[in-house]
Scaffold this motif. Structure first.
Motif, PDB file in Angstrom:
ATOM      1  N   ARG A  22       0.808  -1.226   0.000  1.00 28.65           N
ATOM      2  CA  ARG A  22       0.000   0.000   0.000  1.00 28.65           C
ATOM      3  C   ARG A  22       0.838   1.271   0.000  1.00 28.65           C
ATOM      4  N   TYR A  23       1.941   1.257   0.757  1.00 29.88           N
ATOM      5  CA  TYR A  23       2.639   2.510   1.001  1.00 29.88           C
ATOM      6  C   TYR A  23       4.083   2.521   0.502  1.00 29.88           C
ATOM      7  N   GLY A  24       4.516   1.441  -0.143  1.00 34.12           N
ATOM      8  CA  GLY A  24       5.906   1.381  -0.608  1.00 34.12           C
ATOM      9  C   GLY A  24       6.234   2.479  -1.599  1.00 34.12           C
ATOM     10  N   THR A  25       5.362   2.682  -2.582  1.00 35.05           N
ATOM     11  CA  THR A  25       5.600   3.710  -3.597  1.00 35.05           C
ATOM     12  C   THR A  25       5.575   5.097  -2.978  1.00 35.05           C
ATOM     13  N   ALA A 253       9.994   6.466 -24.669  1.00 41.14           N
ATOM     14  CA  ALA A 253       8.912   6.865 -23.764  1.00 41.14           C
ATOM     15  C   ALA A 253       8.141   5.673 -23.234  1.00 41.14           C
ATOM     16  N   GLU A 254       8.094   4.589 -24.014  1.00 42.75           N
ATOM     17  CA  GLU A 254       7.397   3.389 -23.544  1.00 42.75           C
ATOM     18  C   GLU A 254       8.054   2.836 -22.285  1.00 42.75           C
ATOM     19  N   LEU A 255       9.373   2.985 -22.179  1.00 44.81           N
ATOM     20  CA  LEU A 255      10.077   2.498 -20.992  1.00 44.81           C
ATOM     21  C   LEU A 255       9.735   3.351 -19.777  1.00 44.81           C
ATOM     22  N   ASP A 256       9.611   4.661 -19.980  1.00 46.83           N
ATOM     23  CA  ASP A 256       9.214   5.544 -18.877  1.00 46.83           C
ATOM     24  C   ASP A 256       7.796   5.216 -18.408  1.00 46.83           C
ATOM     25  N   ALA A 257       6.906   4.959 -19.369  1.00 45.14           N
ATOM     26  CA  ALA A 257       5.523   4.632 -19.006  1.00 45.14           C
ATOM     27  C   ALA A 257       5.454   3.327 -18.229  1.00 45.14           C
ATOM     28  N   ILE A 258       6.164   2.319 -18.712  1.00 40.28           N
ATOM     29  CA  ILE A 258       6.191   1.033 -18.005  1.00 40.28           C
ATOM     30  C   ILE A 258       6.804   1.203 -16.624  1.00 40.28           C
ATOM     31  N   ALA A 259       7.896   1.969 -16.564  1.00 38.65           N
ATOM     32  CA  ALA A 259       8.565   2.180 -15.273  1.00 38.65           C
ATOM     33  C   ALA A 259       7.636   2.857 -14.282  1.00 38.65           C
ATOM     34  N   ALA A 260       6.878   3.858 -14.723  1.00 38.11           N
ATOM     35  CA  ALA A 260       5.959   4.557 -13.822  1.00 38.11           C
ATOM     36  C   ALA A 260       4.910   3.604 -13.268  1.00 38.11           C
ATOM     37  N   VAL A 261       4.380   2.739 -14.127  1.00 38.50           N
ATOM     38  CA  VAL A 261       3.359   1.787 -13.695  1.00 38.50           C
ATOM     39  C   VAL A 261       3.945   0.776 -12.719  1.00 38.50           C
ATOM     40  N   VAL A 262       5.154   0.287 -13.028  1.00 37.30           N
ATOM     41  CA  VAL A 262       5.790  -0.718 -12.161  1.00 37.30           C
ATOM     42  C   VAL A 262       6.194  -0.106 -10.829  1.00 37.30           C
ATOM     43  N   VAL A 280       1.876   8.510  -8.600  1.00 34.83           N
ATOM     44  CA  VAL A 280       3.052   8.633  -7.735  1.00 34.83           C
ATOM     45  C   VAL A 280       4.297   8.138  -8.474  1.00 34.83           C
ATOM     46  N   GLY A 281       4.144   7.042  -9.228  1.00 33.90           N
ATOM     47  CA  GLY A 281       5.265   6.528 -10.015  1.00 33.90           C
ATOM     48  C   GLY A 281       5.757   7.543 -11.032  1.00 33.90           C
ATOM     49  N   VAL A 282       4.829   8.231 -11.678  1.00 33.23           N
ATOM     50  CA  VAL A 282       5.206   9.294 -12.630  1.00 33.23           C
ATOM     51  C   VAL A 282       5.965  10.407 -11.910  1.00 33.23           C
ATOM     52  N   LEU A 283       5.482  10.798 -10.738  1.00 30.29           N
ATOM     53  CA  LEU A 283       6.156  11.847  -9.972  1.00 30.29           C
ATOM     54  C   LEU A 283       7.556  11.409  -9.556  1.00 30.29           C
ATOM     55  N   VAL A 284       7.708  10.146  -9.187  1.00 33.52           N
ATOM     56  CA  VAL A 284       9.023   9.627  -8.807  1.00 33.52           C
ATOM     57  C   VAL A 284      10.005   9.788  -9.960  1.00 33.52           C
ATOM     58  N   LEU A 285       9.586   9.378 -11.146  1.00 32.71           N
ATOM     59  CA  LEU A 285      10.450   9.526 -12.321  1.00 32.71           C
ATOM     60  C   LEU A 285      10.763  10.989 -12.604  1.00 32.71           C
ATOM     61  N   GLY A 286       9.735  11.847 -12.513  1.00 27.15           N
ATOM     62  CA  GLY A 286       9.934  13.266 -12.769  1.00 27.15           C
ATOM     63  C   GLY A 286      10.877  13.907 -11.775  1.00 27.15           C
ATOM     64  N   ILE A 287      10.740  13.538 -10.501  1.00 29.33           N
ATOM     65  CA  ILE A 287      11.589  14.114  -9.463  1.00 29.33           C
ATOM     66  C   ILE A 287      13.030  13.645  -9.626  1.00 29.33           C
TER      67      ILE A 287
END
Length: 325
Positions: A22-25, A253-262, A280-287
């Motif tokens: 629940r809270y790992g990400t 970009a497909e790798l970024d999208a997959i990474a955000a989901v994972v 949150v995954g997208v924000l992690v990549l962006g940060i």
């Protein structure tokens, strides 16, 4: 009594598993925020935060489409190329037929790419990885053919599109508002509609869904269409920010999208994943990207760090599953 004792014995592990799941990400995001704030005084300024959100808008749209596909135990490697096709088509069509027609054509093209991939995967039972890899090549080739390999200037005809990419409401850019709207719609669809529940069910147990009389192939095709449309929309957003339609956007970009989901905790085996965690995954990549830009880390090094973050997210999932067992 024995069963109760066994449950009690296993409960600490189960609690740890639930916390990780629940809270790992969110924990990763908070840790990154603390590190980024300590590294640079610029990070938490309004201008920088808005910049991170603006740059994450395109990835967010593709990540939502990817989430739908991954929930059905699929994958879509074509999103970056479809975004390039959407970018080029929107820039070309807008010069002769206006903004509405250009957006419609780009979204229809993205939906058509998703439809072809979905039919091949759902009805002909071709592997999603190979099918969307082929579509990635086809879409990129089409975008290069249509643009003759050159950037497409929208000119005065694209003033409304470029205004969308640069303007804001109360300091919030329009692309960020669009991103938030898509996330809200996706959350409603997945949580409160029959379609969303069936998409998750297909990824969890496709045979059970099929035996209950649900046309699984149609739902599977639909998620690829959604992914294609959102990828094309990401291409339009890119065009709105630069004023140029380019066949070279979306590479990787497909790798970024997959990474955000994972990173958001979705399982590549399907059936598990949520919209909030994907955000949150997208924000992690962006940060991470923003942190390294502020620290002036070279681009090649950034790829190494990004890969390590993805591995860490996968290990977090593995730990969660291990504790559950």
């Amino acid at each position: 009594m024995t069963e109760l004792t066994e449950t009690a014995r296993r409960s600490p592990s189960l609690n740890i598993a639930n916390i990780l799941h629940r809270y790992g990400t969110l924990a990763i995001l908070i840790a990154l925020l603390i590190v980024a704030t300590s590294m640079s005084d610029v990070f938490l300024t309004q201008r920088n935060v808005i910049n991170v959100l603006r740059q994450s808008a395109g990835t967010s749209l593709m990540a939502i489409g990817m989430l739908f596909v991954i929930l059905t135990r699929g994958i879509d490697l074509s999103v970056g190329s479809v975004a390039a096709l959407g970018s080029v088509l929107s820039a070309i069509v807008i010069r002769d037929h206006g903004t509405g027609a250009s957006i419609a054509v780009a979204l229809l093209a993205g939906g058509a790419c998703g439809l072809v991939s979905g039919v091949l995967v759902a009805f002909l039972k071709l592997p999603p990885f190979v099918t969307t890899l082929a579509m990635m090549t086809v879409a990129r080739g089409l975008s290069l053919i249509v643009s003759t390999g050159q950037p497409i200037q929208m000119g005065d005809a694209g003033v409304w599109v470029t205004t969308f990419g640069s303007a804001s409401v109360a300091g919030v850019p329009y692309p960020v508002i669009l991103m938030a709207a898509v996330f809200v719609i996706a959350a409603i669809v997945l949580s409160f509609t029959r379609f969303g529940r069936l998409v998750k069910a297909i990824g969890s147990n496709v045979e059970a869904v099929r035996l209950s009389g649900i046309p699984v192939a149609y739902y599977t095709t639909a998620v690829y269409v959604i992914s294609g449309v959102l990828a094309a929309l990401a291409g339009i957003v890119s065009t709105s920010r630069t004023g140029i339609g380019s066949a070279n956007i979306g590479v990787g970009a497909e790798l970024d999208a997959i990474a955000a989901v994972v990173i958001g905790g979705a399982s590549l085996m399907g059936g598990r994943g949520g919209v909030f965690n994907t955000f949150v995954g997208v924000l992690v990549l962006g940060i991470i990207a923003n942190m390294m830009n502020l620290a002036r880390v070279p681009g090649y090094h950034q790829q190494v760090f990004m890969g390590c973050i993805i591995i860490g997210a996968m290990l977090l999932q593995y730990a969660s599953n291990w504790f559950r067992k």
